[in-house]
Design a protein around this motif. Structure first.
Motif, PDB file in Angstrom:
ATOM      1  N   VAL A   2       0.809  -0.994   0.507  1.00 24.19           N
ATOM      2  CA  VAL A   2      -0.143   0.347   0.190  1.00 24.19           C
ATOM      3  C   VAL A   2       0.955   1.201   0.565  1.00 24.19           C
ATOM      4  CG1 VAL A   2      -1.483   1.214   1.294  1.00 24.19           C
ATOM      5  CG2 VAL A   2      -1.688  -1.745   1.404  1.00 24.19           C
ATOM      6  N   THR A   3       2.086   1.837   0.498  1.00 26.69           N
ATOM      7  CA  THR A   3       3.106   2.606   0.996  1.00 26.69           C
ATOM      8  C   THR A   3       3.996   2.387   0.369  1.00 26.69           C
ATOM      9  OG1 THR A   3       3.065   1.750   3.504  1.00 26.69           O
ATOM     10  CG2 THR A   3       1.514   3.076   2.981  1.00 26.69           C
ATOM     11  N   ILE A   4       4.581   1.392  -0.405  1.00 27.57           N
ATOM     12  CA  ILE A   4       5.756   1.321  -1.043  1.00 27.57           C
ATOM     13  C   ILE A   4       5.862   1.098  -2.563  1.00 27.57           C
ATOM     14  CG2 ILE A   4       8.159   0.071  -1.175  1.00 27.57           C
ATOM     15  CD1 ILE A   4       7.102  -1.408   0.903  1.00 27.57           C
ATOM     16  N   THR A   5       6.147   2.447  -3.313  1.00 23.70           N
ATOM     17  CA  THR A   5       5.377   2.476  -4.142  1.00 23.70           C
ATOM     18  C   THR A   5       6.534   1.410  -5.592  1.00 23.70           C
ATOM     19  OG1 THR A   5       5.439   4.287  -6.295  1.00 23.70           O
ATOM     20  CG2 THR A   5       7.473   4.267  -4.293  1.00 23.70           C
ATOM     21  N   ASN A   6       6.703   1.192  -6.552  1.00 21.04           N
ATOM     22  CA  ASN A   6       6.962   0.417  -7.100  1.00 21.04           C
ATOM     23  C   ASN A   6       7.645  -0.901  -7.028  1.00 21.04           C
ATOM     24  OD1 ASN A   6       8.495   0.387 -10.379  1.00 21.04           O
ATOM     25  ND2 ASN A   6       9.875   1.408  -9.818  1.00 21.04           N
ATOM     26  N   PHE A   7       6.602  -1.558  -5.671  1.00 23.51           N
ATOM     27  CA  PHE A   7       7.055  -1.972  -5.411  1.00 23.51           C
ATOM     28  C   PHE A   7       7.222  -3.789  -6.213  1.00 23.51           C
ATOM     29  CE2 PHE A   7       7.034  -6.416  -2.927  1.00 23.51           C
ATOM     30  CZ  PHE A   7       7.552  -6.543  -1.797  1.00 23.51           C
ATOM     31  N   ARG A   8       8.546  -4.473  -5.918  1.00 19.99           N
ATOM     32  CA  ARG A   8       7.880  -6.327  -6.569  1.00 19.99           C
ATOM     33  C   ARG A   8       9.162  -6.429  -6.575  1.00 19.99           C
ATOM     34  NH1 ARG A   8       9.678  -2.344 -10.652  1.00 19.99           N
ATOM     35  NH2 ARG A   8      10.797  -2.800 -12.421  1.00 19.99           N
ATOM     36  N   ASP A   9       8.491  -8.538  -7.177  1.00 21.24           N
ATOM     37  CA  ASP A   9       9.909  -9.164  -6.495  1.00 21.24           C
ATOM     38  C   ASP A   9      10.389  -9.720  -7.933  1.00 21.24           C
ATOM     39  OD1 ASP A   9      11.055 -11.778  -5.598  1.00 21.24           O
ATOM     40  OD2 ASP A   9       9.255 -12.766  -5.215  1.00 21.24           O
ATOM     41  N   ILE A  10      11.585  -9.804  -7.881  1.00 17.63           N
ATOM     42  CA  ILE A  10      12.314  -9.811  -9.244  1.00 17.63           C
ATOM     43  C   ILE A  10      12.199 -11.767  -9.396  1.00 17.63           C
ATOM     44  CG2 ILE A  10      12.805  -7.590  -9.592  1.00 17.63           C
ATOM     45  CD1 ILE A  10      15.740  -8.690  -8.865  1.00 17.63           C
ATOM     46  N   GLY A  11      11.690 -12.353  -8.632  1.00 18.18           N
ATOM     47  CA  GLY A  11      12.050 -13.525  -7.932  1.00 18.18           C
ATOM     48  C   GLY A  11      11.377 -14.303 -10.005  1.00 18.18           C
ATOM     49  N   GLY A  12      10.763 -15.322 -10.167  1.00 17.39           N
ATOM     50  CA  GLY A  12      10.078 -16.386 -10.582  1.00 17.39           C
ATOM     51  C   GLY A  12      10.689 -15.603 -12.678  1.00 17.39           C
ATOM     52  N   ILE A  13      11.667 -15.202 -13.084  1.00 22.15           N
ATOM     53  CA  ILE A  13      12.084 -14.898 -14.147  1.00 22.15           C
ATOM     54  C   ILE A  13      12.696 -16.222 -14.513  1.00 22.15           C
ATOM     55  CG2 ILE A  13      13.124 -13.205 -15.480  1.00 22.15           C
ATOM     56  CD1 ILE A  13      12.721 -10.803 -13.860  1.00 22.15           C
ATOM     57  N   LYS A  14      12.758 -16.692 -15.467  1.00 19.33           N
ATOM     58  CA  LYS A  14      13.547 -17.265 -16.564  1.00 19.33           C
ATOM     59  C   LYS A  14      14.601 -17.066 -16.851  1.00 19.33           C
ATOM     60  CE  LYS A  14       9.869 -21.225 -16.796  1.00 19.33           C
ATOM     61  NZ  LYS A  14       9.353 -21.630 -17.891  1.00 19.33           N
ATOM     62  N   ASN A  15      16.282 -17.975 -16.275  1.00 19.71           N
ATOM     63  CA  ASN A  15      17.249 -17.162 -16.897  1.00 19.71           C
ATOM     64  C   ASN A  15      17.332 -18.242 -18.600  1.00 19.71           C
ATOM     65  OD1 ASN A  15      18.231 -19.776 -16.565  1.00 19.71           O
ATOM     66  ND2 ASN A  15      19.296 -19.274 -15.258  1.00 19.71           N
ATOM     67  N   LYS A  16      18.841 -18.058 -19.574  1.00 20.59           N
ATOM     68  CA  LYS A  16      18.984 -18.860 -20.407  1.00 20.59           C
ATOM     69  C   LYS A  16      19.203 -20.326 -20.512  1.00 20.59           C
ATOM     70  CE  LYS A  16      21.758 -14.330 -21.746  1.00 20.59           C
ATOM     71  NZ  LYS A  16      22.903 -14.211 -21.840  1.00 20.59           N
ATOM     72  N   GLU A  17      18.765 -20.922 -19.093  1.00 16.41           N
ATOM     73  CA  GLU A  17      18.662 -22.475 -19.305  1.00 16.41           C
ATOM     74  C   GLU A  17      17.195 -22.501 -19.235  1.00 16.41           C
ATOM     75  OE1 GLU A  17      21.686 -23.598 -16.511  1.00 16.41           O
ATOM     76  OE2 GLU A  17      23.253 -22.539 -17.843  1.00 16.41           O
ATOM     77  N   GLY A  18      16.580 -21.535 -18.985  1.00 15.43           N
ATOM     78  CA  GLY A  18      15.215 -22.024 -18.587  1.00 15.43           C
ATOM     79  C   GLY A  18      15.076 -22.349 -16.585  1.00 15.43           C
ATOM     80  N   LYS A  19      15.954 -22.458 -15.769  1.00 12.11           N
ATOM     81  CA  LYS A  19      15.595 -22.209 -14.617  1.00 12.11           C
ATOM     82  C   LYS A  19      15.034 -20.805 -13.927  1.00 12.11           C
ATOM     83  CE  LYS A  19      19.319 -25.926 -14.121  1.00 12.11           C
ATOM     84  NZ  LYS A  19      20.292 -25.688 -13.470  1.00 12.11           N
TER      85      LYS A  19
END
Length: 252
Positions: A2-19
């Motif tokens: 609610v009170t933190i702008t532009n908040f996100r978890d950058i986890g879950g993004i896949k790397n070049k190996e598909g992990k």
């Protein structure tokens, strides 16, 4: 959040190996100067934040200090400490003067951050804190808006974890959606302060991110160092063994 702008978890993004980058480890955001108790509790219990890395200047920290999060260690790293006549605060953006100057100002800022020795040491310190992060804890890193100094920090983490450049740009550009409300409020306040139209337009450009800014960062790095891997090793201190250790721990 609610009170933190532009908040996100950058986890879950896949790397070049598909992990994928582990979730609930790398959190990016804008400043934490107006946290509610609910958001404090969420950061403590849901995200288990163990470290907060504040990339702002001394002046920004003094003017709008972060509110504390229980059990989290606060670490201040001034990325722009040694970059003269350039900043990434509202005051800096207002002074730019025109939208054309604003875009070139931002591109130069990204280029300067890439090559400035103190900025590089700051990001090296950031990675030292990541490597020392206790298991089961997360690290939250932020600046004022969570877009430039933080955007480059996220880029460096994702590059280290072998994430494709396209995915890095996608995460970076999310800022424009996540800051719409806050940016509109800042522009409204600027209008009430009777800023010149050109200054308002310049502020509007500077409050958003553009792929050309990351382009400039990469171009600068590749011109000076040849490629990103060499830059990570020589400028940021991430050698092959360190990179392997980070991938082993933070990719699944």
């Amino acid at each position: 959040m609610v009170t933190i702008t532009n908040f996100r978890d950058i986890g879950g993004i896949k790397n070049k190996e598909g992990k994928q980058v582990k979730k609930d480890v790398f959190l990016r955001s804008g400043e934490l100067s107006s946290l509610t108790k609910d958001d404090e509790q969420r950061l403590e219990t849901k995200y288990r934040v163990g470290k907060i890395i504040d990339l702002r200047s001394e002046a920004e920290v003094e003017e709008r200090p972060d509110m504390s999060v229980p059990k989290a260690e606060y670490i201040h790293i001034d990325i722009l400490e040694d970059i003269q006549d350039e900043g990434a605060s509202i005051g800096d953006f207002v002074k730019i003067g025109s939208p054309e100057k604003s875009a070139s100002y931002m591109e130069k800022l990204y280029s300067d951050i890439a090559l400035n020795t103190i900025s590089q040491k700051g990001y090296n310190k950031f990675f030292e804190e990541i490597l020392a992060l206790p298991k089961q804890e997360s690290i939250l890193f932020h600046c004022f808006a969570g877009k430039d100094r933080t955007g480059i920090a996220a880029l460096l983490v994702l590059e280290t974890l072998d994430v494709p450049r396209e995915a890095i740009y996608t995460d970076y550009l999310l800022t424009n959606d996540l800051r719409k409300k806050e940016n509109a409020m800042i522009l409204e306040q600027a209008k009430k302060a009777e800023l010149e139209e050109a200054n308002l337009e310049a502020l509007h450009v500077a409050l958003n991110v553009d792929s050309s800014y990351l382009d400039r960062f990469y171009q600068t790095v590749e011109k000076q160092y040849g490629d990103v891997s060499t830059y990570l090793k020589q400028a940021i201190g991430i050698d092959k063994l360190t990179r392997e250790a980070l991938n082993k721990r933070f990719v699944e």
